[in-house]
Design a protein around this motif. Structure first.
Motif, short mmCIF file in Angstrom:
data_model
loop_
_atom_site.label_atom_id
_atom_site.label_comp_id
_atom_site.label_asym_id
_atom_site.label_seq_id
_atom_site.Cartn_x
_atom_site.Cartn_y
_atom_site.Cartn_z
N HIS A 52 -11.91 -9.16 1.42
CA HIS A 52 -12.97 -8.62 0.58
C HIS A 52 -13.10 -7.13 0.87
N VAL A 53 -13.52 -6.37 -0.13
CA VAL A 53 -13.64 -4.92 0.07
C VAL A 53 -14.59 -4.56 1.20
N SER A 54 -15.56 -5.42 1.46
CA SER A 54 -16.50 -5.15 2.55
C SER A 54 -15.84 -5.20 3.92
N GLU A 55 -14.67 -5.82 4.00
CA GLU A 55 -13.95 -5.92 5.27
C GLU A 55 -13.07 -4.72 5.54
N VAL A 56 -12.94 -3.83 4.55
CA VAL A 56 -12.27 -2.55 4.75
C VAL A 56 -13.22 -1.47 4.20
N ILE A 73 -0.12 -4.41 4.92
CA ILE A 73 -1.36 -3.85 5.43
C ILE A 73 -2.16 -3.27 4.26
N VAL A 74 -3.42 -3.65 4.19
CA VAL A 74 -4.37 -3.09 3.21
C VAL A 74 -5.30 -2.18 4.00
N ALA A 145 1.91 -3.43 -4.57
CA ALA A 145 0.95 -3.53 -5.67
C ALA A 145 -0.34 -4.16 -5.20
N LEU A 146 -1.47 -3.61 -5.66
CA LEU A 146 -2.80 -4.06 -5.21
C LEU A 146 -3.71 -4.20 -6.43
N GLU A 147 -4.55 -5.22 -6.39
CA GLU A 147 -5.57 -5.42 -7.42
C GLU A 147 -6.88 -5.81 -6.76
N VAL A 148 -7.97 -5.23 -7.22
CA VAL A 148 -9.31 -5.61 -6.77
C VAL A 148 -9.99 -6.33 -7.92
N TRP A 149 -10.41 -7.56 -7.65
CA TRP A 149 -11.09 -8.38 -8.66
C TRP A 149 -12.39 -8.89 -8.08
N ILE A 153 -9.57 -8.37 -2.72
CA ILE A 153 -8.35 -7.58 -2.76
C ILE A 153 -7.14 -8.51 -2.75
N PHE A 154 -6.23 -8.27 -3.69
CA PHE A 154 -5.01 -9.06 -3.82
C PHE A 154 -3.80 -8.13 -3.77
N VAL A 155 -2.68 -8.64 -3.29
CA VAL A 155 -1.42 -7.90 -3.30
C VAL A 155 -0.32 -8.80 -3.84
N ARG A 156 0.77 -8.17 -4.27
CA ARG A 156 1.97 -8.94 -4.61
C ARG A 156 3.19 -8.11 -4.24
N LEU A 157 4.27 -8.79 -3.87
CA LEU A 157 5.44 -8.12 -3.33
C LEU A 157 6.35 -7.56 -4.41
N THR A 158 6.48 -8.26 -5.53
CA THR A 158 7.32 -7.79 -6.63
C THR A 158 6.64 -8.09 -7.95
N ASP A 159 7.14 -7.48 -9.01
CA ASP A 159 6.56 -7.65 -10.34
C ASP A 159 7.55 -8.41 -11.21
N ALA A 160 7.16 -9.60 -11.67
CA ALA A 160 8.03 -10.38 -12.55
C ALA A 160 7.33 -10.76 -13.84
N GLY A 161 6.21 -10.15 -14.14
CA GLY A 161 5.55 -10.41 -15.40
C GLY A 161 4.39 -11.38 -15.36
#
Length: 395
Positions: A52-56, A73-74, A145-149, A153-161
């Motif tokens: 969660h954003v509160s943890e960073v 690492i985020v 890649a990072l997304e905040v929803w 906080i979410f991350v992903r290693l590669t982009d496949a669509g």
């Protein structure tokens, strides 16, 4: 079009799934070749929750997640931005930080003291003149890649669509917003629970509706016949409403009768146990008193790691603390029951006699997941494994 382009087109089509009435085959729950291929096509391109954003909250605060041989690492930068990088020094591949959390004004490699700023820039190299080919500007940390929803906080290693988390959860935006995820805080540290099962086994069980009245006596007493499941593209919605029951045990009755009023929630939310399963291996359990997230990270064809933590809004009321304890007492029984179930299913999946099983019309979430896996890896349509080496050239 590439193979994955065709797969996404097939997933989007409601008509393309000749195997819709059958489960995924047992062999893909323990086969090494299938596991390696689905890590590339399913897990690496998929979003994974970190924290969660509160943890960073402050500059230099960081959290890590390790999976598929990668450490991510985020970290919050001095400029207030949250970024993600692989936890790998650009010099000799040393891991920069250890453990799940910490705070560092700069990331200093413990091997040769190369120094990286919190925005990923390489800013310090001892004996810099020793490296004639070194360019600081091209040797910063590798971004992820990072997304905040809604504060997570979410991350992903590669982009496949695959869609973003926001896109997956778009059908439920109004329902989620009322819980004020952004304002929540962790109730404890992340828990890690290893399980000797294929990762899909955990998700299948989470989305399975038919086992609730058979295998979960306490949950059934709590929500009666109200439990429902819905498949919505890349996310499943499941829920049950707490009912009055004479056979409920002490903690079930306590939860039902002592849940205090949460002013920002509508009346029906106070007794609703709401669950969301996000593609392919994450879930949120949402209650009026707290929310839990869980993800099941693949380790091997027959092993995974549950990563979970609970969050809540600050609330010092004694009755809220007791209701949260009751929630834990109820769910620890459910978790133990599920652990027993998935371990026995895993054993059955490894039997040479098991190919596929029929799927009922009401098992909409299992149908939805199976369709995606079969589209991404067509060999999942075969009830028994192909000859060894079938996956060569597909990764």
């Amino acid at each position: 079009m590439t193979k994955l382009d065709h797969a996404f087109a097939e997933i989007a089509s409601a008509d393309v799934d000749p195997d819709a009435d059958f489960s995924l085959p047992g062999w893909i729950y323990h086969d090494r070749e299938f596991f390696d291929l689905e890590m590339e096509r399913v897990i690496r391109p998929s979003w994974q929750i970190v924290c969660h954003v509160s943890e960073v909250a402050e500059p230099g605060d960081y959290r890590t997640i390790d999976y598929l041989g990668e450490s991510v690492i985020v970290i919050r930068g001095d400029d207030g931005e949250v970024r993600a990088f692989t936890n790998v020094c650009r010099h000799r591949a040393m891991r920069l930080v250890e453990g799940p959390a910490g705070c560092a004004k700069k990331l200093v490699c413990p091997y040769h003291a190369w120094t990286f700023e919190s925005d990923g820039r390489l800013s310090g190299v001892p004996m810099k003149s020793e490296y004639p080919a070194l360019k600081l500007e091209v040797n910063g940390l590798v971004p992820v890649a990072l997304e905040v929803w809604h504060g997570f906080i979410f991350v992903r290693l590669t982009d496949a669509g695959f869609p973003s988390v926001g896109e997956m959860m778009a059908p439920f935006e109004d329902e989620v917003a009322q819980y004020r995820f952004e304002d929540m805080r962790p109730m404890g540290e992340v828990r890690y629970r290893p399980r000797g099962v294929n990762w899909k086994n955990v998700g299948d069980n989470y989305s399975d509706n038919l086992h609730i009245p058979v295998a979960h006596g306490g949950l059934t007493r709590l929500v009666g016949k109200t439990y429902r499941i819905e498949a919505h593209g890349w996310a499943d919605r499941l829920y049950g409403d707490v009912v009055k029951g004479d056979k409920q045990n002490f903690w079930e009755k306590f939860y039902r009768t002592h849940m205090p009023r949460v002013d920002h929630l509508p009346e029906e939310a106070h007794g609703r146990w709401l669950y969301y399963k996000l593609w392919p291996n994450m879930a949120f359990d949402i209650y009026a008193d707290q929310i839990d997230f869980m993800q099941w990270l693949p380790i091997s064809p027959t092993e995974c790691l549950l990563r979970e933590v609970a969050y809540c809004l600050p609330d010092s009321r004694r009755e809220m603390k007791l209701v949260r304890y009751a929630n834990w007492r109820i769910n620890r029984v459910v978790n133990a029951e599920d652990t027993w179930l998935i371990s026995r299913v895993q054993q059955g999946m490894q039997s040479r006699t098991y190919g596929t099983g029929p799927i009922g019309k009401s098992e909409v979430c299992l149908r939805s997941f199976a369709k995606k896996i079969r589209a991404l890896i067509p060999e999942a349509r075969q009830p028994f494994p192909p000859a060894p080496g079938w996956s060569q050239g597909q990764r």
